[in-house]
Design an enzyme around this catalytic site. Sequence first.
Site, PDB file in Angstrom:
ATOM      1  N   HIS A 190      41.963 -15.513  35.519  1.00  0.00           N
ATOM      2  CA  HIS A 190      41.374 -14.695  34.450  1.00  0.00           C
ATOM      3  C   HIS A 190      42.423 -14.283  33.414  1.00  0.00           C
ATOM      4  O   HIS A 190      43.596 -14.083  33.754  1.00  0.00           O
ATOM      5  CB  HIS A 190      40.746 -13.440  35.083  1.00  0.00           C
ATOM      6  CG  HIS A 190      39.881 -12.685  34.147  1.00  0.00           C
ATOM      7  ND1 HIS A 190      40.316 -11.578  33.460  1.00  0.00           N
ATOM      8  CD2 HIS A 190      38.602 -12.893  33.758  1.00  0.00           C
ATOM      9  CE1 HIS A 190      39.333 -11.125  32.692  1.00  0.00           C
ATOM     10  NE2 HIS A 190      38.276 -11.909  32.866  1.00  0.00           N
ATOM     11  N   TYR A 333      52.197  21.921  31.924  1.00  0.00           N
ATOM     12  CA  TYR A 333      50.866  22.520  31.846  1.00  0.00           C
ATOM     13  C   TYR A 333      49.946  22.055  32.967  1.00  0.00           C
ATOM     14  O   TYR A 333      48.852  22.558  33.122  1.00  0.00           O
ATOM     15  CB  TYR A 333      50.221  22.265  30.462  1.00  0.00           C
ATOM     16  CG  TYR A 333      50.335  20.838  29.988  1.00  0.00           C
ATOM     17  CD1 TYR A 333      51.355  20.468  29.121  1.00  0.00           C
ATOM     18  CD2 TYR A 333      49.437  19.865  30.396  1.00  0.00           C
ATOM     19  CE1 TYR A 333      51.481  19.171  28.679  1.00  0.00           C
ATOM     20  CE2 TYR A 333      49.556  18.562  29.962  1.00  0.00           C
ATOM     21  CZ  TYR A 333      50.580  18.211  29.102  1.00  0.00           C
ATOM     22  OH  TYR A 333      50.702  16.921  28.672  1.00  0.00           O
TER      23      TYR A 333
HETATM   24  C1  PLP Z   1      38.430 -13.312  38.550  1.00  0.00           C
HETATM   25  C2  PLP Z   1      38.337 -12.170  37.597  1.00  0.00           C
HETATM   26  N1  PLP Z   1      39.344 -11.291  37.505  1.00  0.00           N
HETATM   27  C3  PLP Z   1      39.316 -10.248  36.674  1.00  0.00           C
HETATM   28  C4  PLP Z   1      38.230 -10.035  35.877  1.00  0.00           C
HETATM   29  C5  PLP Z   1      38.223  -8.862  34.948  1.00  0.00           C
HETATM   30  O1  PLP Z   1      37.325  -7.941  35.425  1.00  0.00           O
HETATM   31  P1  PLP Z   1      37.057  -6.576  34.657  1.00  0.00           P
HETATM   32  O2  PLP Z   1      35.942  -6.854  33.718  1.00  0.00           O
HETATM   33  O3  PLP Z   1      36.694  -5.629  35.750  1.00  0.00           O
HETATM   34  O4  PLP Z   1      38.309  -6.192  33.965  1.00  0.00           O
HETATM   35  C6  PLP Z   1      37.143 -10.913  35.928  1.00  0.00           C
HETATM   36  C7  PLP Z   1      35.951 -10.703  35.084  1.00  0.00           C
HETATM   37  O5  PLP Z   1      34.948 -11.341  35.199  1.00  0.00           O
HETATM   38  C8  PLP Z   1      37.214 -12.011  36.792  1.00  0.00           C
HETATM   39  O6  PLP Z   1      36.221 -12.903  36.850  1.00  0.00           O
END
Ligand code: PLP
Length: 492
Positions: A190, A333
């Site tokens: 991703h 704070y």
């Molecule tokens: C394998 C994978 N990792 C990470 C993500 C990112 O997810 P998020 O939308 O929760 O950031 C996705 C989103 O579809 C994904 O398919």
Amino acid sequence: MKDPKSPADTPSDELRKQLHVLADWIADFRERIEGLRVAPNDKPGAIREQLPSRAPEEGESFEKILGDVDHIIVPGMVHWGHPMFLGYFGWTSTAPGILGEILTAPLNVNAMTWRTCPAATELESVVIDWLRQWVGLSDEFGGVIYDTASVGILHALAVAREEAAPATRKLGLADRNLPQLRIYTSDQAHSSAEKAAIALGIGEENVVRIPSDAQFRIDVNSLGQKMAEDRRNGLQPMAVIATVGTTSTASVDPVGDIAKLCRETKVWLHIDAAYGGGFAMVPEYDWLRKGWELADSIVINPHKTVFVPLDFSVLYVRDLERLRRVFSLVPEYLRGDTVEAEKNYMDYGIQLGRRFRALKAWVIWRSLGRAGIVARLRGQVRLANLLAEWIKSDDRFEVSAQPSMGVVCFRFVVPTPRGDAGPGSPTPATADKLDQFNSDIVERINASGRAYLTQTKLRGRTVMRIGLGNVLTTEEHLRKGWEIVQETASTL
Ligand SMILES: Cc1ncc(COP(=O)(O)O)c(C=O)c1O
């Protein structure tokens, strides 16, 4: 406001009436969702055109606002909760999930420290631990809830960066003669990896994409070779991201082999189990967990596969103190609000203000139970395999990747006349036309409002993709969806 005793808010008898109206609205919406278009077919700006460009000067009635939701907002939505929504990782709405969200609204706390809301903090620790046990992760791992996996990976890599380049938290990256840090992941992973590298000052070009094999899993030999080559060139491997459930095909990297390599080379291993992590609850999927015990961090999105409404993502870190060391910072704070011996979740990330996300998870997980979750996930797998069988029985289509969990990728291909070389070998021009054709099928279906699916590219070629996950999607819905694909391919 009319009530002199409560001038700043709606009088309670009026609120009660409005809540009853809303309860009926929600139940009606769930009942009639199947009759709605799955997606609108409007031009960009169509919703905006119906809304005033200036905010109201005087307050308006709830009835009027709800009326506009019905007439403007609902028709302008892609209904992810529709049973014919088959896109992305088939999101879901459930009745208990809705109840959990509703319950959270009146409480409206800020769970930044234990003291600012003990129940929110302690329930967060409890649900994080339930999920840890459900997916079989050892108790060396502690977790924290964020909104999304993208934010989870950012935090995990911040810790990896601190361990690879100590004192970066204090001194930053500039003028310290630090080595060029490198992150490795597969060509299927991703894009949140690059986003994190951008935010952390590592640079998106230092995310090295390693080729995947025929099953879309990272090639571990290439990974090892690339890391060694980088080292020889004076670069420093900082982290490897393995994926359990890639975004296009839900393929699963050989995490056990990657974990060994990371241990040998002392490189941080992050597992992106945003999608696949939830399936580790299903006994026949326990192989997904191979290598997890050697990981440094792992992200799971229960808002994808464990039925919690968006947003709800959990980052687990082995020895959670490593995360705290990088992010704990208590300004004067807030000092009075912290109890050192208690967990203050503001110490585990960038966010200070935090909503009470744990409550909705608690409601839905108690409502479904482990067995209920597992049964629903198995239902998704059954449907995905069934769809793959239907696709295989129509020779105009091919299954483009081994169906995995609830995901099926497929492609319209040239029908094969006898004695021809077969659908695997169209000329480049034909393949380009087929790409367009597959894309057109998806666009046409989505514009029709009858179903919704997505498209992706595999090895450079466009494929259609169905992701199951919605609790309302039955075999009949899927069958209808498949018939719409076939029919659209014929008419196009
Ligand atoms: C394998 C994978 N990792 C990470 C993500 C990112 O997810 P998020 O939308 O929760 O950031 C996705 C989103 O579809 C994904 O398919």
